[in-house]
Scaffold this motif. Structure first.
Motif, short mmCIF file in Angstrom:
data_model
loop_
_atom_site.label_atom_id
_atom_site.label_comp_id
_atom_site.label_asym_id
_atom_site.label_seq_id
_atom_site.Cartn_x
_atom_site.Cartn_y
_atom_site.Cartn_z
N VAL A 100 -17.10 6.91 13.19
CA VAL A 100 -16.44 7.20 11.92
C VAL A 100 -15.79 8.57 12.07
O VAL A 100 -16.47 9.55 12.37
N ASP A 101 -14.47 8.61 11.92
CA ASP A 101 -13.70 9.85 12.05
C ASP A 101 -13.19 10.27 10.68
O ASP A 101 -12.77 9.43 9.88
N SER A 102 -13.21 11.55 10.44
CA SER A 102 -12.59 12.11 9.24
C SER A 102 -11.17 12.52 9.61
O SER A 102 -10.96 13.24 10.58
N GLU A 103 -10.20 12.03 8.86
CA GLU A 103 -8.80 12.35 9.10
C GLU A 103 -8.14 12.71 7.77
O GLU A 103 -8.65 12.40 6.71
N LEU A 104 -6.99 13.35 7.86
CA LEU A 104 -6.20 13.66 6.67
C LEU A 104 -5.05 12.67 6.56
O LEU A 104 -4.37 12.39 7.54
N ASP B 158 -1.17 12.82 2.12
CA ASP B 158 -1.34 13.69 0.95
C ASP B 158 -2.41 14.76 1.18
O ASP B 158 -2.90 15.36 0.23
N ASP B 159 -2.79 14.94 2.45
CA ASP B 159 -3.84 15.89 2.84
C ASP B 159 -5.20 15.57 2.21
O ASP B 159 -6.01 16.44 1.99
N GLU B 160 -5.42 14.30 1.91
CA GLU B 160 -6.71 13.83 1.42
C GLU B 160 -7.52 13.38 2.63
O GLU B 160 -7.01 12.73 3.54
N GLU B 161 -8.81 13.70 2.62
CA GLU B 161 -9.67 13.29 3.73
C GLU B 161 -10.04 11.82 3.57
O GLU B 161 -10.43 11.37 2.49
N ILE B 162 -9.85 11.06 4.64
CA ILE B 162 -10.22 9.65 4.65
C ILE B 162 -11.14 9.39 5.84
O ILE B 162 -11.14 10.14 6.81
N GLN B 163 -11.93 8.36 5.74
CA GLN B 163 -12.84 7.95 6.81
C GLN B 163 -12.23 6.75 7.54
O GLN B 163 -11.88 5.76 6.89
N VAL B 164 -12.12 6.85 8.85
CA VAL B 164 -11.61 5.76 9.67
C VAL B 164 -12.73 5.31 10.58
O VAL B 164 -13.26 6.09 11.38
#
Length: 101
Positions: free
Chosen positions: A78-82, A85-91
């Motif tokens: 699970v990676d945290s990415e932006l 909109d510079d919102e953090e999402i989980q991939v």
């Protein structure tokens, strides 16, 4: 100078792997829809994955209905990415998939 490059390399390497978690779980495959691979874990919770590695894709075609209802042992990251909109999402990505015998 050489020690400065080594320190810089370690610092950059640490930064790029920050935010990545690895885990394993057992779950039943529910299917593939709208780019999401869905599983149900042993507690009845639905777990969704965004991606699978090429290695996993070559072993199991999860886009077909062939493996729906089958139990798997899943290794994932699970990676945290932006996002844009510079919102953090989980991939989440399945990096290994095994079907118990």
């Amino acid at each position: 100078m050489k020690s400065l490059l080594i320190v810089l390399f370690v610092a950059v390497s640490s930064f790029t792997t920050f935010g990545q978690d690895t885990g394993t779980m057992n779950a039943t495959y529910e299917g593939y829809s709208n780019g999401i691979y869905s599983f149900t874990d042993d507690e009845g919770e639905i777990v969704e994955f965004n991606n699978v590695t090429n290695e996993v894709s070559s072993k199991y075609d999860l886009t077909s209905q062939k493996f729906v209802g089958r139990q798997f042992s899943i290794t994932f990251t699970v990676d945290s990415e932006l996002d844009e909109d510079d919102e953090e999402i989980q991939v989440s990505t399945i990096v290994d998939l095994l079907m118990p015998e």
